[in-house]
Design a protein around this motif. Structure first.
Motif, short mmCIF file in Angstrom:
data_model
loop_
_atom_site.label_atom_id
_atom_site.label_comp_id
_atom_site.label_asym_id
_atom_site.label_seq_id
_atom_site.Cartn_x
_atom_site.Cartn_y
_atom_site.Cartn_z
N SER A 48 -3.93 -5.12 3.24
CA SER A 48 -3.39 -3.94 3.93
C SER A 48 -2.63 -4.34 5.19
O SER A 48 -1.65 -3.70 5.56
N LEU A 51 0.75 -5.33 4.14
CA LEU A 51 1.50 -4.10 3.84
C LEU A 51 2.01 -3.45 5.13
O LEU A 51 3.18 -3.10 5.26
N ASN A 52 1.11 -3.33 6.11
CA ASN A 52 1.51 -2.69 7.37
C ASN A 52 2.60 -3.47 8.10
O ASN A 52 3.45 -2.88 8.78
N LEU A 55 5.92 -2.63 6.56
CA LEU A 55 6.36 -1.29 6.93
C LEU A 55 6.75 -1.23 8.40
O LEU A 55 7.07 -0.17 8.93
N ARG A 84 14.06 2.95 6.40
CA ARG A 84 12.88 3.74 5.96
C ARG A 84 13.27 4.84 4.98
O ARG A 84 12.45 5.27 4.18
N MET A 87 12.87 3.55 1.64
CA MET A 87 11.52 3.10 1.29
C MET A 87 10.59 4.29 1.14
O MET A 87 10.68 5.25 1.90
N VAL A 89 6.40 5.30 0.84
CA VAL A 89 5.06 4.76 1.01
C VAL A 89 4.03 5.78 0.58
O VAL A 89 4.08 6.93 1.02
N PHE A 91 0.15 6.30 0.84
CA PHE A 91 -1.06 5.77 1.46
C PHE A 91 -2.29 6.18 0.65
O PHE A 91 -2.23 7.13 -0.14
N ALA A 158 6.20 10.31 -1.53
CA ALA A 158 6.76 8.96 -1.35
C ALA A 158 8.02 8.74 -2.18
O ALA A 158 8.89 7.96 -1.80
N PHE A 167 6.06 1.35 -1.74
CA PHE A 167 4.80 0.69 -1.43
C PHE A 167 3.67 1.65 -1.77
O PHE A 167 3.72 2.82 -1.41
N ASP A 169 -0.50 1.92 -1.68
CA ASP A 169 -1.76 1.34 -1.25
C ASP A 169 -2.90 1.92 -2.11
O ASP A 169 -3.13 3.13 -2.08
#
Lengths: 267, 107
Positions: A48, A51-52, A55, A84, A87, A89, A91, A158, A167, A169
């Motif tokens: 993680s 990953l962060n 980002l 961004r 992209m 994401v 979560f 996302a 991405f 998670d």
């Protein structure tokens, strides 16, 4: 002659700390366009955190990170904001705004970043809800959804802008087996139809083996191996075999360090 | 993205070329809605289309519905590759009339 790089993600020599504690140790990680890459590893392996970093939510101690040719460690706010938009994401818990309906949450990026007609935005939102098997849930509040539904709503948001890079998670954590399989299928379809590059962080082996083009295994903040599903399965590395065969780790106890940790700050 | 508009039998044929995305789908929308407003059925020709994003797909959905409500038709010609996959992903290949070539269009 300059070589044309196909890598959409290029992480080199990434070192990261939380306070004194080192989380990532010289991590190299690159992903090609259109690839589905799974980052695997046990709890606390640093997945993680990696990953962060990608980002741009954390600042590393050292190393470099390029996403779609942009060095995100030196990029300015405008460049990052533009990146961004390409992209998406999703979560773990969905991360929806609790004061807005599911539909409002999902269409939020479109309202912010585009000048599309409201009719277009409404249809795009409903298309994504259909895709996530959430048709008809548009006007509910997030608190009225189950965990699996929240996760799918988060995924809908996302991908609402059709990102080049997604991405995700822990997609299948906490889902029932059928929903988890459906989500895996959806990830594959999104890549094929939208040509998305998808990075999935997970510790669900079955899901990883099903969707991954390549798997990167992290252990204690280090990349143990990056390889295809077969290469990972056939690896002779004990840590990888432990992960695959769900064997508990058998850490060697360093008595000296152990007692120091237990008695830190005491005389 | 560029487009050209021609008349084929009693249809307006809109040929989309290149990529339809967030930035240019409003143009496609304007064009489609204008054709339908004139009371013409429309053929959306995908043969030179390499990519269509969800705003483009949403535009087609809206136009299809307008057509239907006005007893007109919206037909997709020659969808292949990525655009066809997007239609399949959203199950819209089962909603829109789709034909493989202009030759399949009869009066």
């Amino acid at each position: 002659m300059t070589s044309v790089t196909q890598d959409i993600i290029e992480v080199k020599n990434l070192v990261s700390h939380y306070g004194e504690r080192q989380i990532l140790r010289n991590v190299d990680f690159s992903v090609k366009k259109g690839e589905i890459r799974v980052i695997m590893g046990g709890s606390g392996s640093g997945k993680s955190t990696l990953l962060n970093h990608m980002l741009a939510l954390l600042k590393p101690t050292s190393g470099s990170i390029k996403i779609d040719q942009l060095n995100i460690l030196t990029a300015n706010r405008k460049e990052l904001s533009k990146l961004r938009q390409k992209m998406g994401v999703a979560f773990q818990g969905g991360a929806l705004f609790s004061s807005m309906t599911v539909g409002e949450n999902i269409k939020l990026p479109l309202k912010h970043h585009t000048e599309l007609d409201d009719n277009t935005i409404d249809i795009m939102t409903r298309l994504k809800l259909e895709l996530m098997n959430l048709a008809g849930f548009e006007n509910l509040m997030p608190s009225e959804l189950s965990g699996g539904m929240l996760k799918r709503a988060g995924l809908a948001r996302a991908v609402i802008m059709d990102p080049k890079l997604l991405f995700f998670d822990e997609p299948s954590a906490g889902l029932d087996p059928v929903t988890a399989v459906e989500l895996d299928e959806l990830i594959l379809k999104l890549r094929d139809a939208m040509n998305m590059t998808i990075v999935v962080v997970t510790h669900e082996l079955e899901s990883a083996f099903k969707i991954a083009d390549k798997i990167t295994v992290l252990f204690d903040g280090e990349v143990v191996m990056t390889g295809t599903v077969d290469e990972i399965k056939q690896s002779s590395d004990e840590r990888i075999q432990n992960l695959i065969n769900r064997r508990p780790r058998n850490d060697v106890v360093d008595a000296e360090q152990y007692i120091q940790r237990l008695t830190a700050g005491q005389n | 993205m560029s487009y050209s508009q021609t008349i084929h039998l009693h249809y307006e044929r809109l040929v989309l070329t290149g990529e339809v995305d967030l930035h240019n789908s409003p143009q496609v929308r304007k064009q489609l809605l204008a054709i339908l407003k004139n009371g013409c059925s429309v053929l959306v020709d995908f043969s030179e289309l390499s990519y269509i994003d969800s705003s483009g797909i949403a535009t087609l959905v809206e136009a299809f519905n307008v057509a239907k409500n006005n007893q007109l038709t919206l037909t997709i010609i020659a969808a292949a590759g990525a655009p066809l996959q997007v239609l399949e992903l959203t199950n819209l290949n089962k909603v829109f009339p789709m034909v493989s070539s202009l030759d399949d269009i009869r009066e």
